[in-house]
Design an enzyme around this catalytic site. Sequence first.
Site, PDB file in Angstrom:
ATOM      1  N   LEU A 670      16.299  88.545 -15.831  1.00 18.65           N
ATOM      2  CA  LEU A 670      16.319  88.258 -17.333  1.00 18.65           C
ATOM      3  C   LEU A 670      16.777  89.877 -17.622  1.00 18.65           C
ATOM      4  O   LEU A 670      15.914  91.064 -16.772  1.00 18.65           O
ATOM      5  CB  LEU A 670      14.981  88.098 -17.442  1.00 18.65           C
ATOM      6  CG  LEU A 670      14.595  88.217 -19.565  1.00 18.65           C
ATOM      7  CD1 LEU A 670      15.448  86.695 -19.582  1.00 18.65           C
ATOM      8  CD2 LEU A 670      13.462  87.889 -19.744  1.00 18.65           C
ATOM      9  N   ASN A 699      19.584  88.383 -23.064  1.00 15.72           N
ATOM     10  CA  ASN A 699      18.324  87.830 -23.869  1.00 15.72           C
ATOM     11  C   ASN A 699      18.414  88.031 -25.366  1.00 15.72           C
ATOM     12  O   ASN A 699      17.356  87.932 -26.049  1.00 15.72           O
ATOM     13  CB  ASN A 699      16.960  88.342 -23.630  1.00 15.72           C
ATOM     14  CG  ASN A 699      16.524  87.058 -24.052  1.00 15.72           C
ATOM     15  OD1 ASN A 699      16.159  86.007 -23.977  1.00 15.72           O
ATOM     16  ND2 ASN A 699      14.596  87.382 -23.536  1.00 15.72           N
ATOM     17  N   ARG A 730      13.394  83.352 -19.265  1.00 12.67           N
ATOM     18  CA  ARG A 730      13.433  82.856 -18.237  1.00 12.67           C
ATOM     19  C   ARG A 730      12.900  81.741 -17.121  1.00 12.67           C
ATOM     20  O   ARG A 730      13.661  82.096 -15.662  1.00 12.67           O
ATOM     21  CB  ARG A 730      12.343  84.084 -17.302  1.00 12.67           C
ATOM     22  CG  ARG A 730      11.472  84.177 -15.713  1.00 12.67           C
ATOM     23  CD  ARG A 730      10.569  84.882 -15.484  1.00 12.67           C
ATOM     24  NE  ARG A 730      10.189  86.440 -16.200  1.00 12.67           N
ATOM     25  CZ  ARG A 730      10.879  87.624 -15.772  1.00 12.67           C
ATOM     26  NH1 ARG A 730      11.411  87.792 -14.853  1.00 12.67           N
ATOM     27  NH2 ARG A 730      10.898  88.966 -16.618  1.00 12.67           N
ATOM     28  N   ASP A 746      12.878  91.161 -12.802  1.00 15.06           N
ATOM     29  CA  ASP A 746      13.098  91.829 -13.855  1.00 15.06           C
ATOM     30  C   ASP A 746      14.363  92.725 -13.719  1.00 15.06           C
ATOM     31  O   ASP A 746      14.892  92.757 -12.775  1.00 15.06           O
ATOM     32  CB  ASP A 746      11.833  93.013 -14.107  1.00 15.06           C
ATOM     33  CG  ASP A 746      11.030  92.220 -14.557  1.00 15.06           C
ATOM     34  OD1 ASP A 746      10.880  90.976 -15.094  1.00 15.06           O
ATOM     35  OD2 ASP A 746       9.303  92.302 -15.102  1.00 15.06           O
ATOM     36  N   ASP A 825       5.104  86.087 -17.159  1.00 17.87           N
ATOM     37  CA  ASP A 825       4.530  85.371 -15.487  1.00 17.87           C
ATOM     38  C   ASP A 825       3.155  84.932 -15.882  1.00 17.87           C
ATOM     39  O   ASP A 825       2.990  84.472 -14.710  1.00 17.87           O
ATOM     40  CB  ASP A 825       4.585  87.094 -14.954  1.00 17.87           C
ATOM     41  CG  ASP A 825       4.008  88.051 -15.887  1.00 17.87           C
ATOM     42  OD1 ASP A 825       3.938  87.635 -17.132  1.00 17.87           O
ATOM     43  OD2 ASP A 825       4.016  89.223 -15.767  1.00 17.87           O
TER      44      ASP A 825
END
Length: 911
Positions: A670, A699, A730, A746, A825
Amino acid sequence: ELMTGYTMLRNGGVGNGGQPWVLRWSSRIRLTWLSFTLFVILVFFPLIAHYYLTTIDDADDAGKRIFGPRTGNELCEVKHVQDLCRIRESVSEELLQLEAKRQELNSEIAKLNLKIEACKKSIENAKQDLLQLKNVISQTEHSYKELMAQNQPKLSLPIRLLPDKDEAAFPLPKSNRNCRLHNCFDYSRCPLTSGFPVYVYNSDDYPFGSSLDPLIKQAFEATVRTNVYVTENANIACVYIILVGEMQEPVMPKPTELEQQLHSLPYWRTDGHNHLIINLSRKSETQNFIYNVSTGRAMIAQSTFYDVQYRPGFDIVVSPLVHAMSEPNFLEIPPQVPVKRKYLFSFQGEKIESLRSSLQEVRSFEEEIEGNAPADYDDRIITTLKAVQDSKLDFVLVEFTCKNQPKASLPTEWALCGERDDRLELLKLSTFALIITPGDTRLVISAGCAMRLFEALEVGAIPVVLGEQVQLPYNDVIRWNEAALIIPKPRITEVHFLLRSISDNDLLAMRRQGRFLWETYFSTSDNVFSTVLAIIRTRIQIPAAPIREEAAVEIPHRSGKAAGTDPNMADNGDLDLGPVETEPPYASPKYLRNFTLTAMDIYRNWNSAPGPFHLFPYTPFDPVLPSEAKFLGSGTGFRPIGGGAGGSGKEFQAALGGNVPREQFTVVMLTYEREEVLMNSLERLNGLPYLNKVVVVWNSPKLPSEDLLWPDIGVPIMVVRTEKNSLNNRFLPWDEIETEAVLSIDDDAHLRHDEIMFGFRVWREARDRIVGFPGRYHAWDVAHQSWLYNSNYSCELSMYYAYLYSYVMPQAIRDMVDEYINCEDIAMNFLVSHLTRKPPIKVTSRWTFRCPGCPQALSHDDSHFHERHKCINFFVKVYGYMPLLYTQFRVDSVLFKTRLPHDKTKCFKFI
């Protein structure tokens, strides 16, 4: 003389008149001489000078030459000519060099022409080889198809059991009660590969449609519009569905009228086979008006059944549709802890036997048992429960008379008391909720009992059903003993002892399972309708439709920048990364057990609380993993292809091995407008073994720079454009992901290749778990009575959880993630722990994975951890409990560094 004199006289004569003539003559002479003199000077003088200049310097003494040619050095002695001389010499030298280069280039051109000719010949030879290879491939494919055709069984339609058209002479079953799938369902309309098409009649086209409850009809129509199995083509339908209830009392049609209208349906075909009649109840007093209607071979789904009406394995007991047009508010549902509540158990109800029944004739219970000993235990139940309440050993609340007017009910049924909100408040204070079945054993289930069950599950009161003859909703596919206690009425005197003996862990497990069942099969109209269809589809052994994947809209980008090698990535210690693969990326094997799973494992998969196989019931629209999905969380979606390589640790790590020795993973990264950081992270993936592709989730609404050159890392890089800026993107199940294993990371996380490979190996041994790198923990803050988060950058997980996160997990959680732009997450960890009841697995010992020099990240903001505290507490409210579990071990790569003697190989394999 006369003429001369005359002439002279005319010209002035010799005297005074002759002088002008002489003057004119002399001027002519002068002009002629002047012209001649000029001619001689201009012609002869240059000739004479030329001759003189060429002969005067013939002497041998060069020093006496005056006009002869001089040497270059002598000329250069002249000051103004020196620069010209230098220029001439420089130009001459450059001309010589250019000539040499020209000759050299001509030589190279000649050589290149020879090479071109050789390449042309090689290309022609390669074309011939390619053509031969194509012929070989074509022949091989043809041979493969022939072998497959020889080894695959031919698939044909099922044998027709019932007539396709109306046949008046076709006999009906001797009794409607004898209807089962084998004699009342036409399998020929439902081949295994049909996809289970369902046709739904429009109730408004028939007279009884005006009598339907508006909320029930509106909710049903909204659900039908979004269901994946519903088709508008009635000619290909497997099952035909008609909604006939809940009916409104004043305008309810007579049984004979309803029967005529059902038989007039265009696809009824005399006996109604392959039809499903749905009678939903929104209130506890719903009447069983279908009891006196001849439904032929049609299946019935409703909340009230008499034993002579209910056909096990054919009809379906459904739950009440309480939340017809509204979603349940998870924040209003009480938490599942503490386990013990104020009341050990509670019951409110009143028994009324004088209300109208749907039976043609109401008979007493004693008459029905035909002279046998009375078996109505209601009096004993009342006496026993009052004695428990009076003993005050535990707080219990039992009321057998309603303070207000009780709800309408069927004969011998315990009517509900008060309003729904009042009943829910009492159940929120109760550990157990008693449900006393009707005294009339002919009534195997009633809308009132189903309503009590619904309300108990909704607020976490564990149902205690008195009466083992009851048929609870979806009883043939749900293992109710994991969420409720079903006790025979003769054991009423032992109920108190039994309820007190259940441990807190068992209570919490039953409460959690009850909440799970309520959310999955009871809570909304979509869940009810989808569950009914799933039961029929499972009974006739048709696989589920594929789970919807998210279409990836690719952003065009230029690649070709050679990816460098990060020295930090190459520092892997003494841990091999495994064999470097030269073959192109390949997808994980497709899940091929759909048909056998539907036939063999479906009941085991549906009935239990969350676990590896229990992922299925969490998706009410699709309780079986579809054929288009790439994986199964427990790993059984892959066919074992031999074992791993044995021997020492070095030999063991040199091959991927395991039960699935040929497997790859996908990196999902992402990013948001950090091109330089992204490019560096992508370059670090260069040369990573077993990498299938990289999916970059862009994004930002702003597209990447047009002149941005993406690195070439040896595998495809798919840049996906999103509809909005959301961290939930994600975990979207992008259709470009072709592997079961997904590494979510990430764009600024810094992982070495050996760490990624080791995490991949660990995940392959625990496919239903999250394998993470940095460790984080949650803790209960006693002072503030809330959960705290103590700082997750990457994790490896199964693609199946992406479907659950995006399509099944409560929308309130995803909305929270969008609101704070944080906590996605944590939400995934909550989901997986809730489903598997297992903690994640931590690998490696490093504590931070951020890359040095990266721009500021969201996690560096002061409010980052404060928002994550809020997220954890909100997620706990949605789930009703804290699903996260602690783990006290970490997986390290010691095994792969171990050197064992060859004579200990077998022990190593056994370990």
